[in-house]
Design a protein around this motif. Sequence first.
Motif, PDB file in Angstrom:
ATOM      1  N   ARG A   1       0.820  -1.213   0.000  1.00  0.00           N
ATOM      2  CA  ARG A   1       0.000   0.000   0.000  1.00  0.00           C
ATOM      3  C   ARG A   1       0.851   1.259   0.000  1.00  0.00           C
ATOM      4  O   ARG A   1       0.859   2.008  -0.944  1.00  0.00           O
ATOM      5  CB  ARG A   1      -0.957  -0.031   1.195  1.00  0.00           C
ATOM      6  CG  ARG A   1      -2.030  -1.107   1.038  1.00  0.00           C
ATOM      7  CD  ARG A   1      -2.826  -1.320   2.306  1.00  0.00           C
ATOM      8  NE  ARG A   1      -3.672  -2.508   2.194  1.00  0.00           N
ATOM      9  CZ  ARG A   1      -4.163  -3.169   3.228  1.00  0.00           C
ATOM     10  NH1 ARG A   1      -3.907  -2.766   4.467  1.00  0.00           N
ATOM     11  NH2 ARG A   1      -4.914  -4.243   3.041  1.00  0.00           N
ATOM     12  N   GLY A   2       1.574   1.528   1.047  1.00  0.00           N
ATOM     13  CA  GLY A   2       2.441   2.694   1.081  1.00  0.00           C
ATOM     14  C   GLY A   2       1.676   4.010   1.037  1.00  0.00           C
ATOM     15  O   GLY A   2       0.519   4.103   1.433  1.00  0.00           O
ATOM     16  N   TRP A   3       2.385   5.056   0.521  1.00  0.00           N
ATOM     17  CA  TRP A   3       1.798   6.383   0.480  1.00  0.00           C
ATOM     18  C   TRP A   3       0.605   6.424  -0.457  1.00  0.00           C
ATOM     19  O   TRP A   3       0.588   5.808  -1.519  1.00  0.00           O
ATOM     20  CB  TRP A   3       2.852   7.393  -0.002  1.00  0.00           C
ATOM     21  CG  TRP A   3       2.308   8.793  -0.125  1.00  0.00           C
ATOM     22  CD1 TRP A   3       2.254   9.749   0.848  1.00  0.00           C
ATOM     23  CD2 TRP A   3       1.728   9.399  -1.296  1.00  0.00           C
ATOM     24  NE1 TRP A   3       1.683  10.908   0.367  1.00  0.00           N
ATOM     25  CE2 TRP A   3       1.347  10.710  -0.950  1.00  0.00           C
ATOM     26  CE3 TRP A   3       1.497   8.935  -2.591  1.00  0.00           C
ATOM     27  CZ2 TRP A   3       0.758  11.582  -1.859  1.00  0.00           C
ATOM     28  CZ3 TRP A   3       0.900   9.806  -3.499  1.00  0.00           C
ATOM     29  CH2 TRP A   3       0.546  11.111  -3.134  1.00  0.00           C
TER      30      TRP A   3
ATOM     31  N   TYR B   1       7.507  -1.966  -4.238  1.00  0.00           N
ATOM     32  CA  TYR B   1       7.091  -2.761  -5.406  1.00  0.00           C
ATOM     33  C   TYR B   1       6.603  -1.900  -6.575  1.00  0.00           C
ATOM     34  O   TYR B   1       5.814  -2.349  -7.405  1.00  0.00           O
ATOM     35  CB  TYR B   1       5.997  -3.776  -5.015  1.00  0.00           C
ATOM     36  CG  TYR B   1       6.385  -4.649  -3.847  1.00  0.00           C
ATOM     37  CD1 TYR B   1       7.303  -5.687  -4.008  1.00  0.00           C
ATOM     38  CD2 TYR B   1       5.845  -4.435  -2.588  1.00  0.00           C
ATOM     39  CE1 TYR B   1       7.667  -6.486  -2.941  1.00  0.00           C
ATOM     40  CE2 TYR B   1       6.204  -5.231  -1.509  1.00  0.00           C
ATOM     41  CZ  TYR B   1       7.117  -6.252  -1.691  1.00  0.00           C
ATOM     42  OH  TYR B   1       7.489  -7.044  -0.623  1.00  0.00           O
ATOM     43  N   ALA B   2       7.080  -0.665  -6.657  1.00  0.00           N
ATOM     44  CA  ALA B   2       6.643   0.205  -7.747  1.00  0.00           C
ATOM     45  C   ALA B   2       7.042  -0.354  -9.105  1.00  0.00           C
ATOM     46  O   ALA B   2       6.300  -0.221 -10.085  1.00  0.00           O
ATOM     47  CB  ALA B   2       7.207   1.609  -7.556  1.00  0.00           C
ATOM     48  N   SER B   3       8.222  -0.984  -9.188  1.00  0.00           N
ATOM     49  CA  SER B   3       8.680  -1.488 -10.490  1.00  0.00           C
ATOM     50  C   SER B   3       7.879  -2.683 -10.970  1.00  0.00           C
ATOM     51  O   SER B   3       7.928  -3.019 -12.156  1.00  0.00           O
ATOM     52  CB  SER B   3      10.172  -1.853 -10.420  1.00  0.00           C
ATOM     53  OG  SER B   3      10.374  -3.068  -9.722  1.00  0.00           O
TER      54      SER B   3
ATOM     55  N   ASP C   1      11.769  -3.088  -4.466  1.00  0.00           N
ATOM     56  CA  ASP C   1      12.179  -1.698  -4.666  1.00  0.00           C
ATOM     57  C   ASP C   1      11.290  -0.776  -3.847  1.00  0.00           C
ATOM     58  O   ASP C   1      10.217  -1.165  -3.383  1.00  0.00           O
ATOM     59  CB  ASP C   1      12.115  -1.325  -6.150  1.00  0.00           C
ATOM     60  CG  ASP C   1      10.709  -1.392  -6.696  1.00  0.00           C
ATOM     61  OD1 ASP C   1       9.944  -0.427  -6.494  1.00  0.00           O
ATOM     62  OD2 ASP C   1      10.353  -2.419  -7.311  1.00  0.00           O
ATOM     63  N   GLN C   2      11.749   0.449  -3.692  1.00  0.00           N
ATOM     64  CA  GLN C   2      10.987   1.472  -2.985  1.00  0.00           C
ATOM     65  C   GLN C   2      11.055   2.778  -3.764  1.00  0.00           C
ATOM     66  O   GLN C   2      12.151   3.310  -3.988  1.00  0.00           O
ATOM     67  CB  GLN C   2      11.539   1.703  -1.570  1.00  0.00           C
ATOM     68  CG  GLN C   2      11.365   0.512  -0.646  1.00  0.00           C
ATOM     69  CD  GLN C   2      12.011   0.741   0.713  1.00  0.00           C
ATOM     70  OE1 GLN C   2      13.076   1.333   0.807  1.00  0.00           O
ATOM     71  NE2 GLN C   2      11.362   0.272   1.758  1.00  0.00           N
ATOM     72  N   LEU C   3       9.905   3.274  -4.177  1.00  0.00           N
ATOM     73  CA  LEU C   3       9.821   4.575  -4.812  1.00  0.00           C
ATOM     74  C   LEU C   3       9.741   5.617  -3.705  1.00  0.00           C
ATOM     75  O   LEU C   3       8.874   5.534  -2.821  1.00  0.00           O
ATOM     76  CB  LEU C   3       8.585   4.635  -5.707  1.00  0.00           C
ATOM     77  CG  LEU C   3       8.466   5.837  -6.641  1.00  0.00           C
ATOM     78  CD1 LEU C   3       9.596   5.853  -7.667  1.00  0.00           C
ATOM     79  CD2 LEU C   3       7.109   5.828  -7.352  1.00  0.00           C
ATOM     80  N   LEU C   4      10.653   6.598  -3.744  1.00  0.00           N
ATOM     81  CA  LEU C   4      10.802   7.539  -2.636  1.00  0.00           C
ATOM     82  C   LEU C   4      10.689   8.976  -3.138  1.00  0.00           C
ATOM     83  O   LEU C   4      11.309   9.341  -4.136  1.00  0.00           O
ATOM     84  CB  LEU C   4      12.159   7.338  -1.964  1.00  0.00           C
ATOM     85  CG  LEU C   4      12.412   5.935  -1.394  1.00  0.00           C
ATOM     86  CD1 LEU C   4      13.890   5.740  -1.090  1.00  0.00           C
ATOM     87  CD2 LEU C   4      11.567   5.713  -0.148  1.00  0.00           C
ATOM     88  N   TYR C   5       9.923   9.763  -2.420  1.00  0.00           N
ATOM     89  CA  TYR C   5       9.680  11.162  -2.774  1.00  0.00           C
ATOM     90  C   TYR C   5       9.757  11.968  -1.485  1.00  0.00           C
ATOM     91  O   TYR C   5       8.974  11.739  -0.555  1.00  0.00           O
ATOM     92  CB  TYR C   5       8.307  11.275  -3.426  1.00  0.00           C
ATOM     93  CG  TYR C   5       7.817  12.663  -3.788  1.00  0.00           C
ATOM     94  CD1 TYR C   5       7.816  13.094  -5.109  1.00  0.00           C
ATOM     95  CD2 TYR C   5       7.280  13.513  -2.820  1.00  0.00           C
ATOM     96  CE1 TYR C   5       7.312  14.351  -5.448  1.00  0.00           C
ATOM     97  CE2 TYR C   5       6.787  14.769  -3.148  1.00  0.00           C
ATOM     98  CZ  TYR C   5       6.800  15.178  -4.468  1.00  0.00           C
ATOM     99  OH  TYR C   5       6.297  16.416  -4.805  1.00  0.00           O
TER     100      TYR C   5
END
Length: 286
Positions: free
Chosen positions: A59-61, A74-76, A109-113
């Motif tokens: 889920r995440g942001w 898991y964005a990729s 993976d982790q998408l980070l902003y």
Amino acid sequence: MDLDTLLPGPDDVAFYRQNGYWVSPAILPGELLDAAERGMRRFYADDHDRALPDLPGTRGWRAEHGDVLRKNDYASLRVDELAGLVAHPAIAATAAVLAGADSIRLWHDQLLYKPVDAGGAPSRVGWHTDRQYWQSCSSDDMLTAWIGFHDVDEANGGVSFLPGSQQWDVTGLDFFSQDDTALIERTRSQGHSVDPVTPTLRRGQVSFHHCRTVHGSGLNHGSEPRRSLAVHLQPGDNRWVRRLGQDGVPVRHGNDDLVRTVDGVPDYSDPAICRPLWPHPAAVIR
């Protein structure tokens, strides 16, 4: 360009083994990072190429969380442009050399902003090790490739490392902690000092760090949000192992709910989730 010319040499590997991190030369082309930026925008707009099960680890942001530090695992696996970045052969080939591994698979993976600091919700990433979250893994040689989509330095919240900390005895640190007290007290009691290094990364460079290296990042005092992808990588011999947490309950990772099971245990070589990245069929980067 021949891939071999981009890989770390013996002195680079020695630096990584001593300090727990290493920064590559520019190994990623600009057009690949341009595509990753588009993929990030698509991800946040819910324009996904593939869906994953609705589980806590996936889920995440979400938009309703507002303009805060964003972390999405898991964005990729969901957006093609980000999958293309993860698959670039220079990343996994470098990881293989640093880890001394014959093969490399994606762990996750982790998408980070990281938004520009406005004195509101904290966007500092607390000191932590990745290994503390990967206790169900057999390998102690896992590592992370951290990819900024633009130039990154201390001013805009670049990743900081504690050199040599992959050899320290530190547990229980927290990604979301805003308090350094526990880390400072624990390291001082072992005769270590908290003396962070924050490398400057130009676009196309990648930082690599060992799974036991203590790292974190400060506030973003730049003019734009800091945008990046952390690619967590596992050597080919990594396997699920049964370990108990402090509460006596077996530890779990989000991957355990996504990968296939073999003989009743999670299979960390499941190519649908933990895709093989090295050896790669492309020997030359174009």
